[in-house]
Design an enzyme around this catalytic site. Structure first.
Site, short mmCIF file in Angstrom:
data_model
loop_
_atom_site.label_atom_id
_atom_site.label_comp_id
_atom_site.label_asym_id
_atom_site.label_seq_id
_atom_site.Cartn_x
_atom_site.Cartn_y
_atom_site.Cartn_z
N GLY A 173 35.67 12.85 -74.86
CA GLY A 173 36.88 11.96 -74.33
C GLY A 173 37.83 11.43 -75.38
O GLY A 173 38.66 10.59 -75.00
N GLY A 197 32.95 7.58 -71.60
CA GLY A 197 32.33 8.77 -71.06
C GLY A 197 31.99 8.37 -69.66
O GLY A 197 31.52 7.40 -69.30
N GLU A 205 34.52 4.64 -81.28
CA GLU A 205 33.13 4.72 -81.07
C GLU A 205 32.69 4.43 -82.17
O GLU A 205 31.66 3.77 -82.30
CB GLU A 205 32.69 6.05 -80.24
CG GLU A 205 33.30 6.02 -78.71
CD GLU A 205 33.01 7.36 -78.13
OE1 GLU A 205 33.08 7.45 -76.85
OE2 GLU A 205 33.05 8.23 -78.87
N LYS A 232 30.12 13.90 -81.14
CA LYS A 232 30.86 13.10 -79.94
C LYS A 232 32.55 13.45 -79.89
O LYS A 232 32.77 13.99 -80.85
CB LYS A 232 30.65 11.85 -80.19
CG LYS A 232 29.12 11.31 -79.86
CD LYS A 232 28.85 9.73 -80.24
CE LYS A 232 30.05 8.93 -79.45
NZ LYS A 232 30.09 9.31 -78.04
N GLY A 233 33.08 13.11 -78.96
CA GLY A 233 34.58 13.04 -78.99
C GLY A 233 35.12 13.90 -77.88
O GLY A 233 36.38 14.09 -77.93
N ASP A 293 26.06 4.27 -75.91
CA ASP A 293 27.20 5.38 -75.70
C ASP A 293 26.69 6.65 -75.32
O ASP A 293 25.40 6.85 -75.25
CB ASP A 293 27.83 5.58 -77.37
CG ASP A 293 29.15 6.37 -77.19
OD1 ASP A 293 29.65 6.80 -76.08
OD2 ASP A 293 30.00 6.21 -78.18
#
Ligand code: 5RP
Length: 246
Positions: free
Chosen positions: A108, A40, A114, A105-106, A92
């Site tokens: 990207g 990211g 990850e 998250k996610g 992260d």
């Protein structure tokens, strides 16, 4: 600050977070040999700003994108995640951070790798700007990305509709026709929540039981040790054994 537009304020907040995170890395994790690297724009900024910290360490990238960024900076010590068991430190970004430090998250599309790095790391640090931190007891704002085996995608979408927690939408590519294909060769379904979820771990476990679901972008708080939240002027540091605001 008054004459800055919204995106410049967010960029300044990201910079503040990365400056703090860089100092924190040197102060606390100077002896970390194996470092997992998320994906990211915030992580890229941190690596760029704090490049020297990453030299002479074994770097474990979570995506092709992160690998290419490391190499572009002359950081050539990246290894294949499949060959690494113990990771000293994982760094992260995130898309949504609740007050209980559950993450979504996610955006990207790198959340499977990850999470694969986060679960085998001793310390997990996330760096975000203030727009990501809700301070609320639930997750709700961002859709939950779900990585799905392509052959089962129709079934998964139907099951997600039946479960009724949200509206599933197959993520489509922009630089190509058809669905986004993850670094692992799978599709991603974004599950837009219909109401706030106070127990994200339980939702994650429910979703994982659907045939064809490989991973979700829910990172429950047990995968989170420290969150550095960049503010327009300063940072807020959250997590285990942190001292609050700076
Ligand atoms: C990628 C991610 C990223 O960490 C998340 O989307 C945050 O990205 P950015 O720092 O660009 O806002 O989960 O899969």
């Amino acid at each position: 600050m008054l004459d800055m537009d919204a995106s410049s304020i967010i960029e300044q907040a990201k910079l503040n977070a990365c400056d703090y995170a860089c100092r924190h890395l040197y102060e606390k994790y100077g002896d970390a040999l194996v470092v997992g690297v998320g994906t990211g724009s915030t992580v890229k900024l941190l690596i760029t700003k704090c490049r020297d910290f990453f030299t002479e360490r074994i770097l474990v990238p979570s995506s092709h994108d992160t690998l290419l960024h490391l190499v572009s900076l002359g950081l050539n010590t990246a290894v294949d995640p499949a060959g690494v068991d113990d990771i000293d430190l994982y760094i992260d970004g995130a898309d949504e951070v609740s007050g209980k430090l559950d993450l979504v998250k996610g955006r990207g599309g790198a959340f499977l790798r990850e999470k694969s790095l986060a679960v085998r790391s001793r310390v997990r640090m996330y760096v975000v700007d203030y727009t990501k931190y809700t301070g609320l007891n639930h997750i709700y704002v961002k859709p939950i990305p779900i990585e799905v085996v392509p052959v089962s995608v129709k079934y998964v979408i139907r099951k997600l509709q039946e479960l009724g927690y949200g509206e599933p939408l197959l993520r489509m590519g922009t630089g190509k026709d058809g669905p986004v294909v993850s670094d692992n060769g799978n599709f991603i379904v974004d599950y837009r929540l219909l109401k706030p979820v106070e127990d994200p771990l339980s939702l994650h476990n429910t979703l994982k039981l659907v045939h064809g679901v490989i991973e979700t972008g829910i990172f429950p708080s047990n995968l989170v040790d420290i969150v550095v939240v960049g503010e327009p002027a300063g940072v807020r540091v959250l997590g285990k054994n942190t001292g609050g605001r700076e």
